[in-house]
Every structure is written in structure tokens, then in C-alpha cells.
Design a protein around this motif. Structure first.
Motif, PDB file in Angstrom:
ATOM      1  N   UNK A   8       0.728  -1.408  -0.108  1.00  0.00           N
ATOM      2  CA  UNK A   8      -0.024   0.088   0.276  1.00  0.00           C
ATOM      3  C   UNK A   8       1.133   1.615  -0.078  1.00  0.00           C
ATOM      4  N   UNK A   9       2.290   1.000   0.703  1.00  0.00           N
ATOM      5  CA  UNK A   9       2.751   2.421   0.903  1.00  0.00           C
ATOM      6  C   UNK A   9       3.655   2.543  -0.533  1.00  0.00           C
ATOM      7  N   UNK A  10       3.805   1.538  -0.602  1.00  0.00           N
ATOM      8  CA  UNK A  10       4.748   1.362  -2.602  1.00  0.00           C
ATOM      9  C   UNK A  10       3.927   2.204  -3.601  1.00  0.00           C
ATOM     10  N   UNK A  11       2.653   1.667  -3.718  1.00  0.00           N
ATOM     11  CA  UNK A  11       1.007   1.893  -4.355  1.00  0.00           C
ATOM     12  C   UNK A  11       1.091   3.174  -4.465  1.00  0.00           C
ATOM     13  N   UNK A  12       0.614   3.693  -3.305  1.00  0.00           N
ATOM     14  CA  UNK A  12       0.730   5.606  -2.766  1.00  0.00           C
ATOM     15  C   UNK A  12       2.192   6.315  -3.167  1.00  0.00           C
ATOM     16  N   UNK A  13       2.990   5.459  -2.824  1.00  0.00           N
ATOM     17  CA  UNK A  13       4.169   6.596  -3.534  1.00  0.00           C
ATOM     18  C   UNK A  13       4.227   6.487  -5.108  1.00  0.00           C
ATOM     19  N   UNK A  14       3.846   5.568  -5.852  1.00  0.00           N
ATOM     20  CA  UNK A  14       3.455   5.884  -7.029  1.00  0.00           C
ATOM     21  C   UNK A  14       2.917   6.866  -7.622  1.00  0.00           C
ATOM     22  N   UNK A  15       1.587   6.552  -6.995  1.00  0.00           N
ATOM     23  CA  UNK A  15       0.956   7.722  -7.417  1.00  0.00           C
ATOM     24  C   UNK A  15       1.459   9.154  -7.458  1.00  0.00           C
ATOM     25  N   UNK A  16       1.806   9.101  -5.581  1.00  0.00           N
ATOM     26  CA  UNK A  16       1.792  10.851  -5.931  1.00  0.00           C
ATOM     27  C   UNK A  16       3.427  11.008  -6.442  1.00  0.00           C
ATOM     28  N   UNK A  17       4.120   9.924  -7.040  1.00  0.00           N
ATOM     29  CA  UNK A  17       5.494  10.647  -7.564  1.00  0.00           C
ATOM     30  C   UNK A  17       5.200  10.580  -8.850  1.00  0.00           C
ATOM     31  N   UNK A  18       3.645   9.343  -9.481  1.00  0.00           N
ATOM     32  CA  UNK A  18       3.333  10.136 -10.658  1.00  0.00           C
ATOM     33  C   UNK A  18       2.366  11.477 -11.196  1.00  0.00           C
ATOM     34  N   UNK A  19       1.765  11.894  -9.906  1.00  0.00           N
ATOM     35  CA  UNK A  19       1.404  13.441  -9.892  1.00  0.00           C
ATOM     36  C   UNK A  19       2.511  14.279  -9.916  1.00  0.00           C
ATOM     37  N   UNK A  20       3.664  14.227  -9.032  1.00  0.00           N
ATOM     38  CA  UNK A  20       4.065  15.121  -8.765  1.00  0.00           C
ATOM     39  C   UNK A  20       4.761  15.687 -10.585  1.00  0.00           C
ATOM     40  N   UNK A  21       5.337  13.857 -11.376  1.00  0.00           N
ATOM     41  CA  UNK A  21       6.256  14.033 -12.755  1.00  0.00           C
ATOM     42  C   UNK A  21       4.880  14.900 -13.556  1.00  0.00           C
ATOM     43  N   UNK A  22       3.669  14.722 -13.646  1.00  0.00           N
ATOM     44  CA  UNK A  22       2.865  15.353 -14.423  1.00  0.00           C
ATOM     45  C   UNK A  22       2.599  16.892 -14.540  1.00  0.00           C
ATOM     46  N   UNK A  23       2.941  17.267 -12.979  1.00  0.00           N
ATOM     47  CA  UNK A  23       2.907  18.883 -12.347  1.00  0.00           C
ATOM     48  C   UNK A  23       4.113  19.428 -11.905  1.00  0.00           C
ATOM     49  N   UNK A  24       5.277  19.039 -12.981  1.00  0.00           N
ATOM     50  CA  UNK A  24       6.271  19.394 -12.973  1.00  0.00           C
ATOM     51  C   UNK A  24       6.687  21.047 -13.649  1.00  0.00           C
ATOM     52  N   UNK A  25       5.800  21.651 -14.485  1.00  0.00           N
ATOM     53  CA  UNK A  25       6.255  23.090 -15.223  1.00  0.00           C
ATOM     54  C   UNK A  25       6.154  24.026 -13.418  1.00  0.00           C
ATOM     55  N   UNK A  26       6.712  25.144 -14.101  1.00  0.00           N
ATOM     56  CA  UNK A  26       6.678  26.299 -12.990  1.00  0.00           C
ATOM     57  C   UNK A  26       5.922  26.546 -13.298  1.00  0.00           C
ATOM     58  N   UNK A  27       5.192  27.511 -11.682  1.00  0.00           N
ATOM     59  CA  UNK A  27       3.674  27.695 -11.402  1.00  0.00           C
ATOM     60  C   UNK A  27       4.037  28.683 -10.973  1.00  0.00           C
ATOM     61  N   UNK A  28       3.634  29.881 -10.730  1.00  0.00           N
ATOM     62  CA  UNK A  28       4.413  31.842 -10.522  1.00  0.00           C
ATOM     63  C   UNK A  28       3.041  31.460  -9.512  1.00  0.00           C
ATOM     64  N   UNK A  29       3.017  32.445  -8.623  1.00  0.00           N
ATOM     65  CA  UNK A  29       2.682  32.608  -6.752  1.00  0.00           C
ATOM     66  C   UNK A  29       3.639  33.712  -6.537  1.00  0.00           C
ATOM     67  N   UNK A  30       2.537  34.793  -6.644  1.00  0.00           N
ATOM     68  CA  UNK A  30       2.439  36.428  -7.050  1.00  0.00           C
ATOM     69  C   UNK A  30       2.060  36.188  -5.462  1.00  0.00           C
ATOM     70  N   UNK A  31       3.159  37.361  -5.214  1.00  0.00           N
ATOM     71  CA  UNK A  31       2.499  38.581  -3.204  1.00  0.00           C
ATOM     72  C   UNK A  31       2.343  39.319  -3.581  1.00  0.00           C
ATOM     73  N   UNK A  32       1.975  40.101  -2.686  1.00  0.00           N
ATOM     74  CA  UNK A  32       2.078  41.527  -3.100  1.00  0.00           C
ATOM     75  C   UNK A  32       3.702  42.512  -2.915  1.00  0.00           C
TER      76      UNK A  32
END
Length: 100
Positions: A8-32
Motif C-alpha cells: 500500500x505504501x509503495x502504491x501510494x508513493x507511485x501515485x504521488x510520484x506520478x502526480x508530481x511528474x505530471x505537474x512539474x511545470x513551473x508555476x508563479x505564485x505572486x505576492x504583494x
């Protein structure tokens, strides 16, 4: 059972790792005042999740400390009552203080 938890731990790690790899584009977080922070979306989500968990623990910490102090006080009170009377501890049971 131990192998099931590892699976179960390995399965969750694979899912989260895949999520992280699919969302690797840089995002801009704007502050004041024109400040901004560019980082991958997965990293920003992880950072804000950790910050939220820390704030949640800090919010619960004061309640935990208050309850521990109350327990210590009640234990002292119980010890004092046991030394004053020779009755067994079963007879010293009271109704809760907040009971109607």
C-alpha cells in the motif's frame, strides 16, 4: 500483513510520484509588492500542506497542554483524598464536574 502495508505504501508513493511528474511545470505564485516565487506545482502543494499541518498541530498544542495540566491536578487531588481517608479508591468516585 506487513507485506500488505508495504504494498500500500509503495502504491501510494507511485501515485504521488506520478502526480508530481505530471505537474512539474513551473508555476508563479505572486505576492504583494511585486514579489513572486516560481516553483513546480507539486513542490508548492507540498510546502503549503506542511505549513497547514504545522499550524494544525500548533492549534491543538495549547489544548493538549491544558488537558495535561488538568490531569496532573486531578491526580494530585486524588492522592490527597486517598491519604486523608482510609476508604478504597472506588468509594471516592464523584460525578463529573460538568454534569448537569
Amino acid at each position: 500483513m506487513r507485506y500488505l502495508f508495504w504494498f500500500i505504501k509503495f502504491f501510494l508513493f507511485v501515485i504521488m510520484f506520478g502526480f508530481a511528474m505530471h505537474n512539474a511545470e513551473p508555476v508563479t505564485l505572486k505576492f504583494f509588492l511585486g514579489y513572486f516565487w516560481q516553483a513546480p506545482l507539486a513542490l508548492l502543494l507540498l510546502v503549503f500542506f506542511v505549513i497547514g499541518a504545522v499550524f494544525g498541530l500548533l492549534a491543538a498544542f495549547s489544548k493538549i497542554i491544558r488537558l495535561r495540566r488538568e490531569i496532573v491536578g486531578l491526580k494530585k487531588e486524588l492522592r490527597a483524598r486517598q491519604t486523608v481517608t482510609d476508604f478504597p479508591p472506588d468509594l471516592l468516585v464523584e460525578q463529573p464536574r460538568d454534569a448537569l
